[in-house]
Design an enzyme around this catalytic site. Structure first.
Site, PDB file in Angstrom:
ATOM      1  N   SER A 214     -76.105  75.904  32.681  1.00 45.81           N
ATOM      2  CA  SER A 214     -76.986  76.848  32.024  1.00 45.81           C
ATOM      3  C   SER A 214     -78.190  76.118  31.436  1.00 45.81           C
ATOM      4  O   SER A 214     -78.958  75.506  32.171  1.00 45.81           O
ATOM      5  CB  SER A 214     -76.206  77.631  30.959  1.00 45.81           C
ATOM      6  OG  SER A 214     -76.928  78.760  30.523  1.00 45.81           O
TER       7      SER A 214
ATOM      8  N   ASP B 134     -74.206  86.513  38.895  1.00 43.93           N
ATOM      9  CA  ASP B 134     -74.682  86.006  37.606  1.00 43.93           C
ATOM     10  C   ASP B 134     -75.582  87.064  36.972  1.00 43.93           C
ATOM     11  O   ASP B 134     -76.637  87.396  37.511  1.00 43.93           O
ATOM     12  CB  ASP B 134     -75.455  84.699  37.820  1.00 43.93           C
ATOM     13  CG  ASP B 134     -75.752  83.962  36.515  1.00 43.93           C
ATOM     14  OD1 ASP B 134     -75.891  84.630  35.475  1.00 43.93           O
ATOM     15  OD2 ASP B 134     -75.861  82.720  36.553  1.00 43.93           O
TER      16      ASP B 134
ATOM     17  N   HIS C 226     -71.802  83.756  35.544  1.00 41.50           N
ATOM     18  CA  HIS C 226     -72.587  82.642  35.010  1.00 41.50           C
ATOM     19  C   HIS C 226     -71.712  81.485  34.528  1.00 41.50           C
ATOM     20  O   HIS C 226     -72.040  80.320  34.743  1.00 41.50           O
ATOM     21  CB  HIS C 226     -73.450  83.155  33.853  1.00 41.50           C
ATOM     22  CG  HIS C 226     -74.435  82.168  33.315  1.00 41.50           C
ATOM     23  ND1 HIS C 226     -75.579  81.814  33.983  1.00 41.50           N
ATOM     24  CD2 HIS C 226     -74.448  81.461  32.151  1.00 41.50           C
ATOM     25  CE1 HIS C 226     -76.270  80.940  33.267  1.00 41.50           C
ATOM     26  NE2 HIS C 226     -75.595  80.710  32.147  1.00 41.50           N
TER      27      HIS C 226
END
Length: 430
Positions: free
Chosen positions: A239, A331, A366
């Protein structure tokens, strides 16, 4: 269920790393008996997580999770590790929970039990036919944990057992902040001297002011450690950590990572000396945030459409080391797949496509964690750019997301083995 001999429940191995499989088996059941296998874990936050599967014993009175089908529960089918990856908070738990290990020096304890009949709820009020305890560790035997507080850098270095020197990794998590150690501990258990890097506190807004020389200093602390091979140090980011990874690989003139792993990352970031501009971009695009019918925030639209202005994104055509991009096709937090395609275009145009490896998974969100970790479709999150709390929708469906976690971890370990242990390392044609 009346029985002449006691039911026997076994877990083998009873003590293992979290990415190792185990075998769960039940013996001494009457043939054709319906039973429920149940797992229960009490987190360090004092929350309870559970999973369960429904089975029928064979003609010999046995059930094997690796060989038999679950006909219902939190997972179905032949799933040896279903009692772990399908875990969810028990009914009545707080909203938006996420299971994360804080103290890697202790194991995750999972109580596994077998119950008569196909049970759906109320496990705490039932007496099991048998139960046993499994230990799941991030920290392997002999791995050393060393706190790092030097040159302004905060983190924990995990050093594998043995004399060394070892390949090194700088490991970074995302925008939740704080010091997250469990992936680094697991990487060290696989032979890498891994630095879990803290680059902003969980309750601070200081992340916006973290300059990129902080990460360069941290990288050099790893590469200069006496038990690290100095020219075999990579970077691993998820991330926000993946944004930093891509920045360092493309923009830094100070460090030269041997390879990079980017999980669920984007490259939409003006080339700047700190993260401040990135957070300003998020604030200015906040009007693009959507919410679903459960009022969970969906962020991926904040970064769409991808800007055509190259100054608004990192130039990944400047990367000179192998890069692995791992993304989920569902995601809902960031447009990672669109960004990966743009990165591939940049590297192809720069003649560096041979340095790029992409893996993308359907039904995957994600938060791609180490294998057998529970799937978190939506969790509570403190937004570092506003300090507000919200439920974020990360995406993914439990079974495909869990399959992706297992497959991607094996691919990541193979990638690191190839580029950090091997004497051969592809570089860009200069």
């Amino acid at each position: 269920m009346s029985q002449a001999v006691p039911t026997v429940l076994s877990v083998d191995p009873a003590r293992a790393l979290v990415d190792e499989t185990f075998r769960v088996a039940v013996q001494n059941l009457p043939p054709g008996s319906p039973v429920t296998l149940h797992s229960l874990h009490r987190s360090e936050d004092e929350d309870f997580w559970e999973a369960f599967g429904h089975y029928v014993s064979d003609s010999g009175g046995t059930v094997s999770l690796a060989e038999d089908l679950s006909f219902g529960g939190t997972y179905t089918g032949k799933e040896a590790m279903g009692l772990l990856w399908s875990m969810r908070p028990v009914p009545g738990s707080r909203e938006g929970l996420r299971l994360r290990k804080r103290n890697v020096c202790s194991p995750q304890l999972v109580n596994i039990s077998v119950h008569s009949g196909h049970v759906e709820e109320g496990f705490g009020e039932r007496v099991p036919l048998a139960s046993t305890l499994a230990e799941r560790w991030y920290l392997g035997p002999g791995v050393r944990r060393v706190e790092i507080r030097e040159k302004g850098v905060r983190g924990t270095l995990f050093i594998p057992p043995g004399p060394g020197p070892f390949p090194g990794l700088m490991d970074m998590w995302g925008g939740g902040g704080g010091l997250i150690e469990y992936r680094s501990a697991l990487l060290a258990s696989h032979g890498y001297a891994a630095l879990a890097l803290e680059y902003f506190g969980a309750d601070e807004l200081e992340s916006a002011n973290v300059e990129f020389n902080y990460f360069e200093t941290a990288f050099n602390i790893v590469s200069e450690h006496p038990q690290v091979i100095p020219d075999r140090v990579g970077i691993f980011g998820l991330s926000l950590g993946a944004i930093v990874t891509q920045y360092l690989a493309s923009e830094s003139s100070v460090i030269k990572p041997r390879c990079c792993v980017c999980v669920s990352g984007i490259h939409l970031y003006p080339r700047d000396e700190s993260l401040r501009t990135f957070y300003q971009m998020m604030i200015s695009n906040a009007h693009k945030v959507q919410v679903d019918k459960h009022n969970r925030e969906i962020w991926r639209g904040m970064m769409l459409p991808l800007p055509e202005d190259r100054s608004q994104k990192l130039d990944l055509g400047k990367i000179n080391c192998p890069v692995l991009l791992v993304n989920g096709l569902d995601d809902q937090n960031w447009p990672t797949v669109e960004c990966a395609e743009d990165v591939a275009h940049m590297m192809r145009a720069a003649g560096k496509e041979h340095l790029l490896t992409r893996v993308e998974y359907p039904g995957t969100g994600h938060l791609i964690e180490p294998p057998y970790s529970p799937h978190f479709r939506a969790t509570m999150f403190k937004k570092i750019h506003t300090q507000e709390k919200a439920i974020l929708l990360w995406g993914g469906q439990t079974k495909p997301h869990s399959d992706a976690q297992e497959d991607s971890w094996n691919r990541i370990l193979a990638f690191l083995q190839q580029h950090l242990f091997s004497s051969q390392n592809p570089r860009a044609k200069m």
